[in-house]
Design an enzyme around this catalytic site. Structure first.
Site, PDB file in Angstrom:
ATOM      1  N   HIS A 267      46.304  22.630  49.741  1.00 30.55           N
ATOM      2  CA  HIS A 267      45.751  23.300  49.418  1.00 30.55           C
ATOM      3  C   HIS A 267      45.005  24.582  50.202  1.00 30.55           C
ATOM      4  O   HIS A 267      45.158  25.905  50.343  1.00 30.55           O
ATOM      5  CB  HIS A 267      44.165  22.505  48.736  1.00 30.55           C
TER       6      HIS A 267
ATOM      7  N   HIS B 287      41.712  27.591  38.927  1.00 30.46           N
ATOM      8  CA  HIS B 287      40.937  25.940  38.982  1.00 30.46           C
ATOM      9  C   HIS B 287      41.216  25.227  38.050  1.00 30.46           C
ATOM     10  O   HIS B 287      40.521  25.438  37.118  1.00 30.46           O
ATOM     11  CB  HIS B 287      39.559  26.547  39.298  1.00 30.46           C
ATOM     12  N   ASN B 288      42.113  25.165  38.223  1.00 28.49           N
ATOM     13  CA  ASN B 288      42.951  24.181  36.445  1.00 28.49           C
ATOM     14  C   ASN B 288      42.799  22.840  36.779  1.00 28.49           C
ATOM     15  O   ASN B 288      42.000  22.538  35.589  1.00 28.49           O
ATOM     16  CB  ASN B 288      44.937  24.154  37.228  1.00 28.49           C
TER      17      ASN B 288
END
Ligand SMILES: Nc1ncnc2c1ncn2[C@@H]1O[C@H](COP(=O)(O)OP(=O)(O)O)[C@@H](O)[C@H]1O
Ligand SMILES: [Mg+2]
Lengths: 735, 220, 79, 79
Positions: free
Chosen positions: A47, A93-94
């Site tokens: 990320h 923002h899965n």
């Protein structure tokens, strides 16, 4: 806590491989302590470090004369003339949204808003690109309801209009929904703020909400020593507080109007860690933080927790010395926390103090530059051959099924839950090709669209990548905007699988080509990998968010037919391109063949022609052709205008291909018959395929007499009703 | 016409209100931060829409107890024309300046769309320029616009001409489809729809203008 | 001292949230829920140690802020 | 039978409503409120007369609908 023994298990729980751990030891010249391990693990996570994607992202075009800031900052910045800039970014923002749809989606909106106002912009528009599993999947309704409510709950409260987006359903998202949020803001070009820290000794200031134990790295949950009340696993879900965000926007913008800020950065993923490391790294300086000074919501917080907390609505700033008091007053006025928590050093290290002791000391360089970068092996997706796609007997039914089905039906049920008008500048509301938002107090406007067709990306990643970029460009063009730049959110499965990596590389290749051909660079973006459950990944979904500008917002086109008796002009040539089409998938239940080819030169030529017609006032009704082809576009325009239409298509194509083919670079225009004739001539002269195919009027959708013949009332009902009917079966919770 | 727009933490239609007032009345309104409660004398006070204090606890509850509202209540009781839109309406009911309460929409969803409503009483300083029974289109954007009052109160409101606007269809579950009401004296109006969002064709229509021109024509 | 406050809608005030719960439970196959009402539950951590003073203060907080007495009732427990 | 259900935020979960209440009470001059938390209070009127069966059913309702167990706890009282 720092005396916790670093074991191989602990390293693995932090998502680090043993090679990566060796790298850390080498970079530090010693073993890290527990806090330091946590910090490395988040900085080197996919990320934060983009370790699987960086290599390929570098190949994307990011420059143009109007680009003020490309990728690398919190958001991209483009010049829109008159000393003004548009600042925007899209983010995913899965995973949080799948776990807790309301809060996951809400905090997604909060996070992307912060990325934009961090740079000095007032957010003026939000967009959301959503993918859910198949409608019949037991979780789909609940997830859709929660996500929409969360996006609205946050965006409506902060008072930024949510003006558009896209919504798709596909079984591949059953276990991995996608929630991509985009924010667009406006700033003056001479008032843009960056994150590079500078000035040894300058104060490092924390503002916003207090820090709690929210969302601390899932991996660490496993460590038993971690929680005092171990009967209850700490939730990894953060709760958003849009009210505080609204105050934070106003307070930051107020402070930004002074000259007090040297650098500013929001605390996003990995909170205090990534914000301080990024600020220090960009500025080539060191940071010393006194963690006792961090405003805390919970008792007995440890350095590890404070550094990794993902509490929302927080920012970090470096101020000019002596401005602390003035800044503090502003934040107090807005009833927000303000604390000087450290200062800039010349050590090049991130030094953490707690209880008077140094509890962490890491070279900033190693946290950022030494992060691993992987050129993961990949296999290109095999090319598909073109296939013959069968006709159907009942065209009326096919049209109704498509226009009144999950993928083409009206999204009104969604966007009526979003305040899409607040701020008083939304001049094209959701439901059209692109949203249009005026630049406050001027005649200018921004046109915004998000698009991608995952079906195409799966069938042929390169074409799919091209198409996603081209579709936003076309949507902006169709309202009369000049497309300027894009942001993206690259949602893929597991990059450690060669076929998935092949999709990623292919999509990026196509995107890059399209950006270059259309002078439409990428200025910001986000990558979301590992969207995969039990080994089955999502369709490759590189969502693109495009932004364009309109000089004269009075000259704007919408999709609705305006009048009876207008001629309908089709711009662009239709080919037999039904492979990977919506028709093929929804009506025939198949997925085969090559997707439509994107000819970027054609795209540009046809689009520039259409835009000129709108800009010079000849045309106010326009729609691009995409999913569902010609007939779907006609239906949209007729339904939006409440006026029927009668067209004739001839030529060599079978009728079902003429109606449903998804050939790119096409537009429909409706205009007064004389104007239409002029347009036809102009197009012919310019070598652009053009055809007058019929006229508006009546109360039916008709093609070739009665080859298709559907009463408008029936068509409109099918289009409007699908989603509210579907959602009516949702078991509403209590809010 | 000198106006004041009261700004609470979390107000978000304050700018929209100011823009509308300036466009229509020609005078920039005074923006009053909730802590500046000794603001100068004005002809008109607007409580804008938004989510003051996040709509936490109950919409408008915390703003209604703020210092600035003590001053607003005093002036409104003295007869200063006062308008509450959306969150402003919720604040007015929470202070007791207007009767009833605004509850969660019956279907629990936030709703943002153009709605048709009728002007029920044209004999108020806010509605003079509308025609009697005129149907107008004004957007709503709220989560808690479901007007509630007991039957006696509702009968009284209707009987005394205190219902200013009614929706033409059920939008949020409001009793008797009430969209806006005035106090008995007629100088205070609260309404859920946003007239400030409908003041020019580019925004979808101009039906909101007459509310402001009514006021202006009365006050000048 | 801790105060536990229940704020509930008055009889006769329609409760959209309660109705939705009733409805949803029915749809989920839970029969026999004749009525559902939703209220608020507020917990306050008070510095006050005197019971009586605390009671008076909390009662005032309820009347002035925590409950809207036009539509809501409240009750207070101290611990 | 009547079920009284309290739904509260788990420890450590941010409670913006509670925070705002705390703040507002302070502004109104109520000192000494160290913390405020807001939860939901749900009352169900049940047809069931068997305590045990009711308990099981209500527990399931809480898990499936009334509480969001990712961030909330619940407790049940039967009367
Ligand atoms: N999640 C959403 N939020 C807001 N608007 C949406 C959403 N999904 C779709 N829309 C709106 O519905 C319309 C149709 O969407 P779409 O079919 O994706 O358009 P297009 O094919 O022109 O890209 C657009 O105006 C879009 O902004
Ligand atoms: Mg389009």
């Amino acid at each position: 806590m720092n005396d916790i023994q670093i074991t191989p298990e602990l390293v693995a729980e932090h998502g680090l491989t043993s090679e990566e751990y060796e790298r850390i030891v080498k970079a530090m010249g010693r073993e890290p302590n527990y806090t330091e391990l946590g910090i490395y693990s988040v900085m080197w996570s996919e990320h934060c470090s983009y370790k699987s994607s960086r290599f390929h992202l570098k190949k994307l075009p990011t420059e143009a004369p109007w680009v003020i800031q490309g990728p690398g900052e919190n958001a991209g910045v483009i010049d829109i003339g008159d000393g003004q800039a548009a600042i925007f970014k899209m983010e995913s923002h899965n995973h949080p949204s799948y776990i807790e749809p309301y809060q996951g989606a809400a905090t997604g909106v909060g996070g992307i808003l912060r990325d934009v106002f961090t740079m000095g912009a007032r957010p003026v528009a939000n967009m959301n690109a959503l993918r859910f599993g198949e409608p019949d999947h037991p979780k789909t309704r609940h997830l859709l309801a929660g996500v929409v409510e969360g996006i609205g709950g946050y965006g409506n409260c902060v008072g930024v209009p949510t003006v558009g987006g896209e919504t798709n359903f596909d079984p591949s998202y059953n276990g991995n929904i996608l929630v991509n949020a985009m924010t667009v803001g406006l700033a003056d070009t001479d008032k843009i703020f960056y994150c590079a820290a500078a000035g040894v000794g300058n104060p490092v200031v924390y503002v916003g909400s207090k820090t709690g134990r929210d969302g601390i790295h899932g991996a660490t949950m496993a460590s038993a020593e971690f929680t005092e009340d171990s009967e209850e696993k700490r939730p990894t879900v953060q709760v958003g507080d849009p009210f505080t965000e609204k105050l934070l926007i106003e307070a930051c913008l107020e402070l930004m109007a002074t000259d007090a800020i040297i650098a500013i950065q929001d605390m996003g993923a990995a909170g205090l860690t990534s914000s301080s490391v990024e600020m220090a790294s960009k500025g080539g300086v060191g940071f010393e933080l006194d963690l006792d000074k961090v405003p805390q919501r919970e008792e007995n917080m440890l350095p590890y927790e404070m550094m990794l907390s993902e509490s929302q609505e927080r920012m970090l700033m470096v101020l000019k010395p002596g401005r602390e008091e003035m800044a503090q007053k502003i934040f107090e006025k807005w009833e927000l926390d303000f604390a000087v928590i450290g200062h800039i050093t010349d050590t090049g290290n991130l030094t953490l103090k707690f209880g008077g002791e140094v509890v962490g000391d890491m070279p900033i360089n190693s946290l950022v530059e030494d992060a691993p970068e992987y050129e993961r092996p990949y296999v290109p997706t095999p090319k598909r051959e073109a296939v013959d796609v069968a006709p159907v007997n009942d065209l009326n039914k096919a049209v109704l099924d498509l226009v009144g089905g999950p993928n083409l039906c009206s999204r009104r049920w969604i966007w009526e839950q979003y305040d899409h008008m607040v701020m008083g500048d939304t001049i094209q509301r959701p439901g059209g090709d692109a949203a249009v938002v005026r630049v406050h107090g001027t005649d200018k406007a921004l046109a915004i669209s998000t698009d991608v067709t995952p079906r195409y990306c799966y069938a042929d990643p390169v074409e799919g990548g091209r198409q996603a970029v081209a579709e936003t460009w076309r949507n902006i063009t169709a309202v009369g905007g000049t497309p300027l730049a894009i942001t993206n959110c690259l949602n893929f499965g597991n990059p450690e699988r060669k076929d998935i990596m092949g999709q990623f590389v292919g999509c990026l290749e196509g995107m890059g080509e399209a950006c270059r051909a259309l002078d439409y660079p990428i200025v910001s973006g986000n990558v979301s990998l590992y969207n995969e459950t039990n080994g089955s990944g999502i369709l490759p979904t590189p969502a693109i968010g495009g932004v364009g500008v309109m000089k004269n917002s009075d000259r704007m086109a919408t999709i609705a037919f305006k009048d009876e008796g207008e001629a309908i002009v089709l711009i662009g040539e239709t080919k037999n391109e039904l492979g990977a089409s919506l028709y093929q998938r929804e009506i025939l239940g198949e997925d085969a063949g090559a997707p439509p080819h994107v000819d970027l030169a054609l795209e540009r030529r046809n689009g520039d022609f259409v835009r000129a017609l709108i800009e010079n006032g000849q045309v106010t009704t326009c729609h691009d052709l995409s999913d569902g082809g010609l007939i779907a576009a006609l239906a949209d325009m007729a339904i939006a205008g409440g006026i029927g239409v009668n067209v004739a298509v001839d030529g060599d194509l079978p009728l079902h291909a003429a109606l449903f083919s998804e050939t790119q670079a096409r537009y429909l225009i409706a205009a007064d018959t004389e104007v239409a004739e002029t347009i036809r001539k102009e197009a012919k002269d310019a070598g652009i395929p053009v055809e007058i195919i019929g006229a508006t009027g009546g109360d039916r959708l008709r093609v070739n007499n009665d080859a298709v013949d559907i009463p408008m009332s029936e068509l409109a009902k099918a289009h409007t009703d699908w989603m509210p009917k579907f959602m009516a079966k949702e078991i509403l919770t209590t809010g | 016409m000198k106006s004041a727009v009261i700004v609470f933490p979390g107000s978000n239609c304050d700018r929209d209100m100011a823009v509308a007032l300036e466009k229509i009345t020609g005078t920039k309104p005074l923006m009053v931060w909730h802590q500046d409660y000794d603001f100068e004398t004005v002809d008109f006070i607007a409580l804008p829409g938004g989510f003051s204090y996040g709509d936490y606890l109950r919409c408008g509850a915390m703003s209604a107890r703020s210092h600035v509202m003590k001053e607003v209540i005093k002036r409104a009781n003295d007869g200063v024309p006062t308008l509450g839109i959306c969150n402003g309406f919720q604040i007015l009911t929470e202070t007791g300046l207007l009767p009833g309460a605004l509850m969660r929409n019956a279907n629990l969803h936030f709703v943002c769309k153009d709605v048709a409503m009728t002007v029920e009483n044209t004999d108020t300083l806010f509605t003079k320029d509308y025609a009697g029974g005129e149907e107008i289109i004004i957007p709503v954007a709220h989560h808690d616009g479901n007007y509630f009052a007991d039957d006696d109160t509702l009968d009284r409101l209707e009987g005394e001409g205190q219902v200013a606007f009614k929706y033409t269809s059920d939008i949020n579950g409001a009793q008797r489809q009430i969209a806006g009401i005035t106090n008995a004296r007629g100088n205070i109006l609260g309404m859920m729809p946003h007239p400030e969002r409908m003041i020019e064709p580019a925004l979808g229509g101009s039906d909101g203008r007459k509310l402001f021109t009514s006021l202006m024509n009365t006050l000048n | 001292m801790k105060a536990r406050i229940h704020v509930t809608l008055k009889n006769g005030v329609l409760d959209p949230q309660g109705k939705a719960i009733e409805h949803a439970l029915g749809n989920m196959g839970f029969d026999g829920v004749n009525e559902a009402r939703q209220g608020k539950f507020i917990e306050l951590e008070l510095a006050e140690t005197d019971r009586e003073k605390a009671e008076t203060a909390v009662d005032e907080m309820c009347r002035k802020l925590l409950a809207n007495t036009v539509i809501e009732n409240y009750s207070i427990e101290l611990e």
